[in-house]
Design an enzyme around this catalytic site. Structure first.
Site, PDB file in Angstrom:
ATOM      1  N   HIS A   1       0.829  -1.214   0.000  1.00 34.69           N
ATOM      2  CA  HIS A   1       0.000   0.000   0.000  1.00 34.69           C
ATOM      3  C   HIS A   1       0.861   1.260   0.000  1.00 34.69           C
ATOM      4  O   HIS A   1       1.471   1.610   1.017  1.00 34.69           O
ATOM      5  CB  HIS A   1      -0.916  -0.018   1.235  1.00 34.69           C
TER       6      HIS A   1
ATOM      7  N   HIS B   1       0.926   5.452  -1.951  1.00 33.54           N
ATOM      8  CA  HIS B   1       0.297   6.438  -2.859  1.00 33.54           C
ATOM      9  C   HIS B   1       1.421   7.262  -3.486  1.00 33.54           C
ATOM     10  O   HIS B   1       1.904   8.218  -2.875  1.00 33.54           O
ATOM     11  CB  HIS B   1      -0.616   7.405  -2.080  1.00 33.54           C
TER      12      HIS B   1
ATOM     13  N   GLU C   1      -7.984   3.835  -8.252  1.00 30.30           N
ATOM     14  CA  GLU C   1      -8.869   4.200  -7.140  1.00 30.30           C
ATOM     15  C   GLU C   1     -10.171   4.847  -7.628  1.00 30.30           C
ATOM     16  O   GLU C   1     -10.175   5.685  -8.526  1.00 30.30           O
ATOM     17  CB  GLU C   1      -8.144   5.165  -6.210  1.00 30.30           C
TER      18      GLU C   1
ATOM     19  N   SER D   1     -18.593  10.604  -3.361  1.00 28.18           N
ATOM     20  CA  SER D   1     -19.802  10.236  -2.615  1.00 28.18           C
ATOM     21  C   SER D   1     -21.053  10.917  -3.164  1.00 28.18           C
ATOM     22  O   SER D   1     -22.156  10.602  -2.751  1.00 28.18           O
ATOM     23  CB  SER D   1     -19.613  10.593  -1.143  1.00 28.18           C
TER      24      SER D   1
ATOM     25  N   HIS E   1     -12.038   3.807  -2.509  1.00 28.15           N
ATOM     26  CA  HIS E   1     -11.330   4.647  -1.542  1.00 28.15           C
ATOM     27  C   HIS E   1     -11.671   4.306  -0.100  1.00 28.15           C
ATOM     28  O   HIS E   1     -10.788   3.977   0.685  1.00 28.15           O
ATOM     29  CB  HIS E   1     -11.540   6.149  -1.823  1.00 28.15           C
TER      30      HIS E   1
ATOM     31  N   HIS F   1      -9.582   1.390   1.766  1.00 28.16           N
ATOM     32  CA  HIS F   1      -9.301   1.847   3.133  1.00 28.16           C
ATOM     33  C   HIS F   1     -10.527   1.498   3.972  1.00 28.16           C
ATOM     34  O   HIS F   1     -11.659   1.560   3.486  1.00 28.16           O
ATOM     35  CB  HIS F   1      -9.113   3.364   3.179  1.00 28.16           C
TER      36      HIS F   1
ATOM     37  N   GLU G   1     -10.279   3.749   9.472  1.00 26.86           N
ATOM     38  CA  GLU G   1      -8.972   4.332   9.796  1.00 26.86           C
ATOM     39  C   GLU G   1      -9.046   5.225  11.039  1.00 26.86           C
ATOM     40  O   GLU G   1      -8.099   5.272  11.820  1.00 26.86           O
ATOM     41  CB  GLU G   1      -8.500   5.154   8.579  1.00 26.86           C
TER      42      GLU G   1
ATOM     43  N   ASP H   1       2.063   2.967   3.398  1.00 25.56           N
ATOM     44  CA  ASP H   1       1.203   4.083   2.979  1.00 25.56           C
ATOM     45  C   ASP H   1       2.061   5.028   2.125  1.00 25.56           C
ATOM     46  O   ASP H   1       3.200   4.686   1.758  1.00 25.56           O
ATOM     47  CB  ASP H   1       0.590   4.803   4.189  1.00 25.56           C
TER      48      ASP H   1
HETATM   49  C1  BEZ Z   1     -15.773  12.548  -1.883  1.00 20.63           C
HETATM   50  O1  BEZ Z   1     -16.993  12.432  -1.826  1.00 20.63           O
HETATM   51  O2  BEZ Z   1     -15.190  12.693  -2.961  1.00 20.63           O
HETATM   52  C2  BEZ Z   1     -14.965  12.495  -0.616  1.00 20.63           C
HETATM   53  C3  BEZ Z   1     -15.589  12.328   0.605  1.00 20.63           C
HETATM   54  C4  BEZ Z   1     -14.833  12.273   1.756  1.00 20.63           C
HETATM   55  C5  BEZ Z   1     -13.450  12.367   1.693  1.00 20.63           C
HETATM   56  C6  BEZ Z   1     -12.819  12.524   0.490  1.00 20.63           C
HETATM   57  C7  BEZ Z   1     -13.574  12.585  -0.680  1.00 20.63           C
HETATM   58 FE   FE2 Z   2      -3.689   4.936   2.025  1.00 19.80          FE
END
Ligand code: BEZ
Ligand code: FE2
Length: 406
Positions: A62, A64, A142, A146, A180, A207, A210, A309
């Protein structure tokens, strides 16, 4: 065919002495040198120095790479403050890391004995550097987002990145998918992506649990994420519960990163599905998320592996450093046993979790191997010494090719 003759071999479960390894791309045979020379008379023989140790190349599941420009830009100590600082500095960090910056990060992993890495790719900017890397790569495209109104555009972009990664045809390069997190990906997007993952049997990671902010948001639509979602995304409640999120991964082996705040029910679900937890101790400490309960994972028979990470939540991409921090972080665990588990977690267990034919000095495995120059004959406490002393890595072989050393 080549033959390598170290003083010692860590397989990683067993320590062998007076044995040599015959290999091409794969490890063909482990036997005394005399026997191997007879069987492979044309092989090139490399005799290593006194107290040399051959062990499997390390696997960092893992990382980035697109955030490799970070040194001092991001705020540490508290998860939500860190997340705000990522959002605030995102353009500068991403723009500030071109291919040569990512290649530098990849080369630093090679220097520290990492022969395979799992790259979580947010934008596909790291594709070329990963395609050109000497290491084996699992390239996890990735998916994030939301907001329902953005879903179509985000999915189209995701598919384009996935397709681009699938067009890389080289040995040791695999395409995969990263969801994600439970709080940041719309369930419709998860469903659509997992249809592809399951149909094409792609490697899968996410993820999970966390931070306390994530726990509170998923359980009660409360906590540190409340303002974040209201202000930045105009959302008042979580899109799904944690168990609804985990349901998507039922019956499909997945690597879940962090899992620090996972509860009993979730651990049972992880265990019954054969999922793996990726543990990133330095990242967890720097983002104020506490320590993963490794004992509890073991009670639930959940495989855990150690990873770095990205440089957005770490100061180097070095699994020896990571294991050392883990050794000190989990001070309630027996020292030697933990050291052995850590070494296994970045070799055999990581290979098993990622479904790659590596991570062991054993016949039939890929010849992904590193040579360490020990200072003396290894004792029963070798695992501790490997982690504490950071011995010189004089050679790195990947798929049988010498990529570091002479
Ligand atoms: C998003 O909806 O893109 C998002 C939500 C929470 C953290 C990071 C991105
Ligand atoms: Fe990560």
């Amino acid at each position: 065919m080549q033959i390598i003759t170290p003083d010692y071999i860590l397989t990683p479960d067993t320590l062998l002495s007076n044995m040599s390894v015959a290999f091409d791309k794969k490890i063909k045979k482990i036997a005394p040198l005399k026997e191997l020379k007879k069987e492979f008379p044309d092989a090139v023989v490399t005799k290593l120095k006194k107290n040399s140790l051959l062990m499997p190349g390390l696997i960092n599941a893992h990382v980035h790479l697109e955030f490799s420009a970070n040194r001092t830009k991001l705020s540490y100590g508290d998860f939500i403050s860190w997340l705000y600082s990522v959002i605030e500095n995102r353009e500068e960090l991403i723009g500030g890391c071109d291919s040569s910056c990512m290649t530098k990060a990849i080369d630093s992993m090679l220097e520290s004995g990492i022969t395979t890495f799992g790259a979580i790719s947010s934008h596909g900017m790291d594709l070329q550097a990963c395609a050109d890397a000497k290491q084996n790569v699992i390239f996890f495209n990735e998916l994030i987002g939301s907001q329902a109104k953005m879903a179509d555009a985000l999915f189209t972009d995701f598919l384009a990145r996935l397709d681009a990664s699938k067009s890389i045809k080289r040995e040791g390069f695999y395409s995969g998918v990263a969801i994600h997190s439970p709080y940041s990906v719309h369930p419709i997007l998860i469903k659509k992506a997992l249809q592809i993952v399951k149909k094409e049997k792609l490697k899968l990671t996410t993820h999970f649990m966390e931070s306390s902010a994530e726990r509170d948001w998923l359980d009660k639509s409360e906590g540190d994420f409340k303002d974040f979602f209201q202000n930045l995304l105009k959302q008042n409640s979580s899109l799904s519960s944690s168990s609804e999120f985990l349901e998507h991964f039922s019956g499909y082996m997945t690597l879940l990163t962090h899992a620090i705040k996972a509860n009993e029910e979730e651990l049972k679900m992880l265990s019954s599905n054969g999922h793996t937890v990726i543990h990133c101790p330095i990242s967890n400490r720097l983002l104020g998320n506490g320590a993963l309960d490794l004992k509890k994972l073991q009670e639930h028979n959940i495989r855990w592996i150690c990873a770095t990470d990205g440089l957005s939540s770490n100061y180097k991409l070095d699994l020896f450093e990571e294991m050392k921090c883990a050794l000190f972080m989990h001070s309630n665990m027996p020292l030697l046993e933990l050291a052995k588990q850590l070494i296994r977690s970045v070799t055999k267990d990581a290979a098993d979790a990622l479904g790659i034919n590596s991570g062991e000095i054993a016949e039939g495995k890929s010849a992904d191997m590193i040579v360490l120059d020990l200072q003396s004959k290894p004792s029963d406490e070798l695992a501790i010494h490997l982690i504490l002393h950071r011995y010189n890595i004089s050679k790195v072989y990947i798929n049988g090719i010498l990529e570091k050393g002479i």
